[in-house]
Design an enzyme around this catalytic site. Structure first.
Site, PDB file in Angstrom:
ATOM      1  N   ASP A   1      -1.588   0.010   6.636  1.00 10.44           N
ATOM      2  CA  ASP A   1      -1.671   0.191   7.323  1.00 10.44           C
ATOM      3  C   ASP A   1      -3.354   0.240   7.746  1.00 10.44           C
ATOM      4  O   ASP A   1      -3.154   0.844   9.030  1.00 10.44           O
ATOM      5  CB  ASP A   1      -1.135   1.877   7.556  1.00 10.44           C
TER       6      ASP A   1
ATOM      7  N   ASN B   1      -3.728   9.534  -7.083  1.00 11.08           N
ATOM      8  CA  ASN B   1      -2.138  10.297  -7.438  1.00 11.08           C
ATOM      9  C   ASN B   1      -0.968   9.347  -7.025  1.00 11.08           C
ATOM     10  O   ASN B   1      -0.255  10.289  -6.611  1.00 11.08           O
ATOM     11  CB  ASN B   1      -2.580  11.156  -6.343  1.00 11.08           C
TER      12      ASN B   1
ATOM     13  N   ARG C   1     -11.750   7.813  -2.719  1.00 10.08           N
ATOM     14  CA  ARG C   1     -11.856   9.396  -2.413  1.00 10.08           C
ATOM     15  C   ARG C   1     -13.692   9.707  -2.607  1.00 10.08           C
ATOM     16  O   ARG C   1     -14.275  10.131  -1.950  1.00 10.08           O
ATOM     17  CB  ARG C   1     -11.106  10.500  -4.546  1.00 10.08           C
TER      18      ARG C   1
ATOM     19  N   GLY D   1      -7.305   4.295   3.049  1.00  8.02           N
ATOM     20  CA  GLY D   1      -7.330   2.838   2.267  1.00  8.02           C
ATOM     21  C   GLY D   1      -8.671   3.431   1.585  1.00  8.02           C
ATOM     22  O   GLY D   1      -9.313   2.344   0.842  1.00  8.02           O
TER      23      GLY D   1
ATOM     24  N   ASP E   1       0.031   4.878   0.811  1.00  9.00           N
ATOM     25  CA  ASP E   1      -0.025   6.866   1.932  1.00  9.00           C
ATOM     26  C   ASP E   1      -0.115   5.005   3.409  1.00  9.00           C
ATOM     27  O   ASP E   1      -0.940   3.992   3.406  1.00  9.00           O
ATOM     28  CB  ASP E   1      -1.712   6.601   2.291  1.00  9.00           C
TER      29      ASP E   1
ATOM     30  N   ASP F   1       1.027  -0.891  -0.277  1.00 10.30           N
ATOM     31  CA  ASP F   1       0.168  -0.087  -0.080  1.00 10.30           C
ATOM     32  C   ASP F   1       0.604   1.493   0.134  1.00 10.30           C
ATOM     33  O   ASP F   1       2.176   1.063   0.190  1.00 10.30           O
ATOM     34  CB  ASP F   1      -0.687  -0.076   1.325  1.00 10.30           C
TER      35      ASP F   1
ATOM     36  N   SER G   1      -5.572   5.683  -4.283  1.00  7.64           N
ATOM     37  CA  SER G   1      -4.884   6.469  -4.672  1.00  7.64           C
ATOM     38  C   SER G   1      -4.976   6.916  -6.540  1.00  7.64           C
ATOM     39  O   SER G   1      -4.302   6.201  -6.880  1.00  7.64           O
ATOM     40  CB  SER G   1      -3.979   7.090  -4.262  1.00  7.64           C
TER      41      SER G   1
HETATM   42  C1  G6P Z   1      -5.748   5.874  -0.149  1.00  8.60           C
HETATM   43  C2  G6P Z   1      -5.550   6.124   1.556  1.00  8.60           C
HETATM   44  C3  G6P Z   1      -7.092   7.448   0.832  1.00  8.60           C
HETATM   45  C4  G6P Z   1      -7.536   8.424   0.020  1.00  8.60           C
HETATM   46  C5  G6P Z   1      -7.358   7.307  -0.899  1.00  8.60           C
HETATM   47  C6  G6P Z   1      -7.767   7.996  -2.871  1.00  8.60           C
HETATM   48  O1  G6P Z   1      -6.370   4.486   0.056  1.00  8.60           O
HETATM   49  O2  G6P Z   1      -5.347   6.036   2.421  1.00  8.60           O
HETATM   50  O3  G6P Z   1      -7.759   8.070   2.237  1.00  8.60           O
HETATM   51  O4  G6P Z   1      -8.707   8.322  -0.159  1.00  8.60           O
HETATM   52  O5  G6P Z   1      -6.254   7.215  -0.893  1.00  8.60           O
HETATM   53  O6  G6P Z   1      -6.997   8.873  -2.618  1.00  8.60           O
HETATM   54  P1  G6P Z   1      -6.467  10.173  -3.665  1.00  8.60           P
HETATM   55  O7  G6P Z   1      -5.669  10.302  -3.774  1.00  8.60           O
HETATM   56  O8  G6P Z   1      -7.281   9.187  -5.376  1.00  8.60           O
HETATM   57  O9  G6P Z   1      -8.384  11.146  -3.482  1.00  8.60           O
HETATM   58 MG    MG Z   2      -2.707   3.967   3.918  1.00  9.16          MG
END
Ligand code: G6P
Ligand code: MG
Length: 216
Positions: free
Chosen positions: A171, A119, A50, A47, A12, A10, A117
């Site tokens: 995590d 990003n 968005r 996790g 983040d 993972d 994510s």
């Molecule tokens: C990860 C983070 C989440 C977040 C998700 C989407 O899983 O733990 O907190 O909302 O990614 O991220 P993004 O960068 O696409 O908004």
């Molecule tokens: Mg994470």
């Protein structure tokens, strides 16, 4: 015993701590709507995709909005988040990660990123780790967020290994569940009180040996 051929990470909270940036940006958005979100509540967003996060936050604030407004809010939150991410450097890589990857590279174990994510690649580029993974599965490649196992099953598929040959580093509670549903062993990064279903829990990757993980 399972043969271990791949480690799936993972992003983040495992490679970098972007959870704090997500929290700052979501909190800013919640505040513009007239309510606040706590750090404990933020834990439940780890996790989670968005739009799913936005829906949970709006429910927390007791706010109902049309779909179009929700999309605008999610885009604005992402702009705020990216402003924070743009300041990241390799110094933001979490403790133990660089040494662990150095050890990993000589073992022949394959690596994949498994993040919800959208990003993820941008963040990996900022911290100089884009070339560290044999496969990258991110939010642009999946249709279901964690705890659905899709992200990890796709990672195994792209690496050409079976789920039983994979270990996932996570995590988030939702991420541990996703890995378990995929039929993979897990290393939880954080507290054993929170990550109760992980095969092994460590506070971070410092001092963890590849061999220990392979024999889980
Ligand atoms: C990860 C983070 C989440 C977040 C998700 C989407 O899983 O733990 O907190 O909302 O990614 O991220 P993004 O960068 O696409 O908004
Ligand atoms: Mg994470």
């Amino acid at each position: 015993m399972n043969q271990t051929k791949a480690f799936l990470f993972d992003l983040d909270g495992v490679i970098v701590d972007t959870a704090v940036f997500h929290y700052i940006a979501w909190r800013r958005m919640a505040n513009t709507l007239g309510f606040d979100i706590s750090e404990a509540f933020n834990e439940t967003l780890k996790g989670v995709s968005r739009m799913d996060s936005l829906n949970l936050i709006l429910a927390e604030g007791g706010v109902t909005l049309p779909e179009e407004t929700k999309l605008e809010l999610a885009a604005r939150k992402n702009d705020w988040y990216l402003e924070l991410v743009s300041q990241m450097t390799p110094a933001d890589i979490l403790p133990g990660v660089t040494d662990f990857f150095r050890e990993l590279k000589v073992t022949g174990i394959r690596t994949a990123l498994g993040s919800v994510s959208k990003n993820a690649k941008l963040i990996l580029a900022r911290i100089g780790m884009l070339d560290q993974f044999d496969a990258i599965i991110d939010g642009t490649k999946i249709s279901k967020g964690k705890p659905d196992p899709e992200v990890f099953l796709k990672g195994a598929e792209e690496l050409g290994v079976s789920p039983a040959e994979c270990v996932v580093f996570e995590d988030a509670v939702a991420g541990i569940e996703a890995a378990r549903r995929a039929g993979m062993r897990t290393v939880g990064i954080g507290s054993p009180d929170v990550l109760t279903d992980a095969t092994l829990v460590v506070p971070n990757l410092t001092g963890l040996s590849v061999e220990t993980v392979c024999t889980l």
